[in-house]
Motif scaffolding. Structure first.
Motif, mmCIF file in Angstrom:
data_model
loop_
_atom_site.group_PDB
_atom_site.id
_atom_site.type_symbol
_atom_site.label_atom_id
_atom_site.label_comp_id
_atom_site.label_asym_id
_atom_site.label_seq_id
_atom_site.Cartn_x
_atom_site.Cartn_y
_atom_site.Cartn_z
ATOM 1 N N LEU A 49 -20.056 -4.910 -70.923
ATOM 2 C CA LEU A 49 -20.413 -4.649 -69.523
ATOM 3 C C LEU A 49 -19.421 -3.654 -68.939
ATOM 4 C CD1 LEU A 49 -22.230 -5.399 -67.128
ATOM 5 C CD2 LEU A 49 -20.611 -7.202 -66.546
ATOM 6 N N THR A 50 -19.963 -2.554 -68.415
ATOM 7 C CA THR A 50 -19.134 -1.518 -67.804
ATOM 8 C C THR A 50 -19.302 -1.567 -66.287
ATOM 9 O OG1 THR A 50 -19.354 -0.068 -69.727
ATOM 10 C CG2 THR A 50 -18.673 0.954 -67.659
ATOM 11 N N VAL A 51 -18.180 -1.542 -65.578
ATOM 12 C CA VAL A 51 -18.185 -1.620 -64.116
ATOM 13 C C VAL A 51 -17.395 -0.449 -63.552
ATOM 14 C CG1 VAL A 51 -17.585 -2.996 -62.105
ATOM 15 C CG2 VAL A 51 -18.305 -4.128 -64.209
ATOM 16 N N GLN A 52 -17.986 0.268 -62.608
ATOM 17 C CA GLN A 52 -17.277 1.302 -61.868
ATOM 18 C C GLN A 52 -17.224 0.910 -60.399
ATOM 19 O OE1 GLN A 52 -19.032 5.237 -61.766
ATOM 20 N NE2 GLN A 52 -17.092 6.205 -61.211
ATOM 21 N N TYR A 53 -16.008 0.963 -59.847
ATOM 22 C CA TYR A 53 -15.805 0.602 -58.445
ATOM 23 C C TYR A 53 -15.750 1.878 -57.609
ATOM 24 C CZ TYR A 53 -13.332 -1.050 -54.261
ATOM 25 O OH TYR A 53 -12.963 -1.322 -52.972
ATOM 26 N N HIS A 54 -16.588 1.958 -56.589
ATOM 27 C CA HIS A 54 -16.667 3.151 -55.761
ATOM 28 C C HIS A 54 -15.810 3.059 -54.509
ATOM 29 C CE1 HIS A 54 -19.817 4.707 -58.297
ATOM 30 N NE2 HIS A 54 -20.536 3.606 -58.136
ATOM 31 N N ALA A 91 -8.115 -0.020 -50.948
ATOM 32 C CA ALA A 91 -7.889 -1.310 -51.587
ATOM 33 C C ALA A 91 -8.493 -1.336 -52.986
ATOM 34 C CB ALA A 91 -8.503 -2.421 -50.743
ATOM 35 N N THR A 92 -7.851 -2.078 -53.888
ATOM 36 C CA THR A 92 -8.387 -2.292 -55.232
ATOM 37 C C THR A 92 -9.316 -3.494 -55.224
ATOM 38 O OG1 THR A 92 -6.522 -3.718 -55.844
ATOM 39 C CG2 THR A 92 -6.300 -1.350 -56.279
ATOM 40 N N ARG A 93 -10.159 -3.565 -56.251
ATOM 41 C CA ARG A 93 -11.047 -4.716 -56.407
ATOM 42 C C ARG A 93 -10.984 -5.188 -57.844
ATOM 43 N NH1 ARG A 93 -12.376 -7.769 -52.354
ATOM 44 N NH2 ARG A 93 -13.936 -8.676 -53.721
ATOM 45 N N SER A 94 -11.187 -6.485 -58.023
ATOM 46 C CA SER A 94 -11.211 -7.076 -59.350
ATOM 47 C C SER A 94 -12.645 -7.407 -59.726
ATOM 48 C CB SER A 94 -10.356 -8.351 -59.383
ATOM 49 O OG SER A 94 -10.537 -9.036 -60.607
ATOM 50 N N PRO A 95 -13.226 -6.719 -60.716
ATOM 51 C CA PRO A 95 -14.588 -7.062 -61.140
ATOM 52 C C PRO A 95 -14.675 -8.467 -61.719
ATOM 53 C CG PRO A 95 -13.586 -5.485 -62.657
ATOM 54 C CD PRO A 95 -12.673 -5.588 -61.485
ATOM 55 N N LEU A 115 -10.135 -7.610 -67.625
ATOM 56 C CA LEU A 115 -10.181 -6.304 -66.978
ATOM 57 C C LEU A 115 -9.202 -6.251 -65.798
ATOM 58 C CD1 LEU A 115 -13.962 -5.303 -66.870
ATOM 59 C CD2 LEU A 115 -12.220 -4.732 -68.558
ATOM 60 N N PRO A 116 -8.569 -5.107 -65.581
ATOM 61 C CA PRO A 116 -7.619 -4.982 -64.468
ATOM 62 C C PRO A 116 -8.344 -4.748 -63.149
ATOM 63 C CG PRO A 116 -7.798 -2.897 -65.607
ATOM 64 C CD PRO A 116 -8.664 -3.868 -66.377
ATOM 65 N N GLU A 117 -7.587 -4.799 -62.069
ATOM 66 C CA GLU A 117 -8.135 -4.398 -60.784
ATOM 67 C C GLU A 117 -8.387 -2.897 -60.808
ATOM 68 O OE1 GLU A 117 -5.574 -5.647 -57.667
ATOM 69 O OE2 GLU A 117 -6.218 -7.740 -57.778
ATOM 70 N N LEU A 118 -9.436 -2.472 -60.118
ATOM 71 C CA LEU A 118 -9.851 -1.084 -60.157
ATOM 72 C C LEU A 118 -9.579 -0.384 -58.829
ATOM 73 C CD1 LEU A 118 -13.314 -1.452 -61.962
ATOM 74 C CD2 LEU A 118 -11.081 -0.963 -62.983
ATOM 75 N N GLN A 119 -9.069 0.828 -58.939
ATOM 76 C CA GLN A 119 -8.957 1.698 -57.777
ATOM 77 C C GLN A 119 -10.316 2.339 -57.524
ATOM 78 O OE1 GLN A 119 -6.300 2.201 -55.878
ATOM 79 N NE2 GLN A 119 -4.630 1.319 -57.102
ATOM 80 N N GLY A 153 -13.212 4.667 -57.672
ATOM 81 C CA GLY A 153 -13.521 5.702 -58.641
ATOM 82 C C GLY A 153 -13.247 5.318 -60.075
ATOM 83 N N GLU A 154 -12.473 4.259 -60.301
ATOM 84 C CA GLU A 154 -12.147 3.837 -61.657
ATOM 85 C C GLU A 154 -13.254 2.970 -62.250
ATOM 86 O OE1 GLU A 154 -7.275 3.723 -61.826
ATOM 87 O OE2 GLU A 154 -8.359 1.878 -61.362
ATOM 88 N N SER A 155 -13.325 2.956 -63.586
ATOM 89 C CA SER A 155 -14.287 2.113 -64.289
ATOM 90 C C SER A 155 -13.600 1.459 -65.473
ATOM 91 C CB SER A 155 -15.491 2.937 -64.764
ATOM 92 O OG SER A 155 -15.083 3.914 -65.708
ATOM 93 N N ALA A 156 -14.194 0.388 -65.980
ATOM 94 C CA ALA A 156 -13.649 -0.336 -67.125
ATOM 95 C C ALA A 156 -14.783 -1.069 -67.819
ATOM 96 C CB ALA A 156 -12.565 -1.319 -66.686
ATOM 97 N N THR A 157 -14.589 -1.337 -69.123
ATOM 98 C CA THR A 157 -15.596 -2.021 -69.926
ATOM 99 C C THR A 157 -14.976 -3.234 -70.601
ATOM 100 O OG1 THR A 157 -16.756 0.050 -70.373
ATOM 101 C CG2 THR A 157 -17.235 -1.798 -71.827
ATOM 102 N N GLY A 158 -15.690 -4.339 -70.554
ATOM 103 C CA GLY A 158 -15.242 -5.556 -71.209
ATOM 104 C C GLY A 158 -16.407 -6.275 -71.848
ATOM 105 N N ASN A 159 -16.097 -7.119 -72.845
ATOM 106 C CA ASN A 159 -17.133 -7.851 -73.578
ATOM 107 C C ASN A 159 -17.308 -9.264 -73.044
ATOM 108 O OD1 ASN A 159 -17.740 -5.780 -75.481
ATOM 109 N ND2 ASN A 159 -15.840 -6.276 -76.569
#
Length: 275
Positions: free
Chosen positions: A187-192, A198-202, A232-236, A238-244
């Protein structure tokens, strides 16, 4: 002449025992409501032990007073928290597309956005996100907050037989029960962003389960896997991350179900195709 040791010598010991009982009750929600009883007894017996000339061991009485006092104060705090702390609602209704959530960004920005109730909405793309019309694999599912882009969520290709992945990651992982299989999905998540820095934690915002074809749900399994989503870390912005994510799913039921995603607590939910 040594002090007489008789029945009064047990006063200090009783003070210590009642103090310990009060401490144990004070840290248990709702049991703390009665913790003041043994706390008062411990304090009273402790004072009696210190005041009595026939009690040789004053340390037990002093310990009873200290434990009783601490237990009494802690019982007040826990009792108030148990009675008045607001409970958090669980689980949005599957298929809902809008809802309100009183929420603060993980970064704690102090620009007014943190105090505004979140209003999430899933934007229909090639599908509506309902159980009978789920989003396709690989499609970026857009979630807005107050009409502004918030998250882009994309499911990758599902691995319907991930037993080798699970066993190779950790030999102590249990085998899937007979008639079931480990199923892995990325699952890939991008935070806009939400109008602040502020950062967000998916991990905090998103919860994924497998919705069976008969209306049930299966929660994520706890087997150790590579690149788990919960790490997954907190996202700034524009950042994105992928986790299983890994699930134990009965054989023959995978194609009849969908991935169910809940965004926010009592927020919004949608369905995505398994493959």
């Amino acid at each position: 002449m040594a002090p007489a040791v008789g029945s009064r010598e047990t006063v200090g010991l009783l003070a210590l025992i009642f103090g310990l009982v009060a401490i144990v009750l004070a840290v248990i929600p709702f049991a703390a409501l009665i913790a003041w009883l043994p706390a008062f007894v411990a304090i009273g017996l402790g004072i009696a032990a210190l005041a009595s000339k026939s009690v040789a061991r004053k340390g037990r009485g002093l310990a009873g007073i200290i434990l009783g006092t601490v237990a009494f104060l802690f019982a007040i705090f826990v009792s108030v928290a148990s009675l008045f702390w607001p409970t958090m609602p669980f689980g949005p209704t599957a298929g809902d597309t809008t809802a309100e959530l009183h929420d603060e960004p993980a970064g704690g920005a102090d620009d007014g956005a943190a105090d505004r109730p979140s209003q999430f909405e899933v934007i229909a793309g090639t599908a509506t996100g309902d159980p009978d019309d789920p989003f396709a694999v690989g499609e970026a599912i857009e979630v807005t907050n107050h009409g502004e882009p918030y998250y882009s969520i994309t499911f990758g290709a599902t691995n319907p037989d991930a037993a080798d992945v699970v066993s190779s990651e950790n030999p102590y992982n249990e085998l899937a029960p007979e008639g079931s299989s480990y199923v892995l999905v990325p699952l890939t998540v991008q935070y806009h962003g939400d109008g602040s820095d502020a950062t967000r934690s998916p991990v905090y915002d998103l919860r994924v389960s497998f919705a069976t074809g008969d209306g049930g749900t299966i929660s994520e399994d706890y087997a150790l896997i590579p690149d788990p989503f919960f790490m997954l870390p907190e996202l700034q912005p524009g950042e994105s991350a992928t986790g299983n994510l890994v699930f134990v799913i009965p054989d023959g039921t995978l194609d009849a179900g969908t991935w169910l995603v809940d965004v926010g607590w009592d927020g919004v939910s949608f369905h995505a195709a398994v493959r």
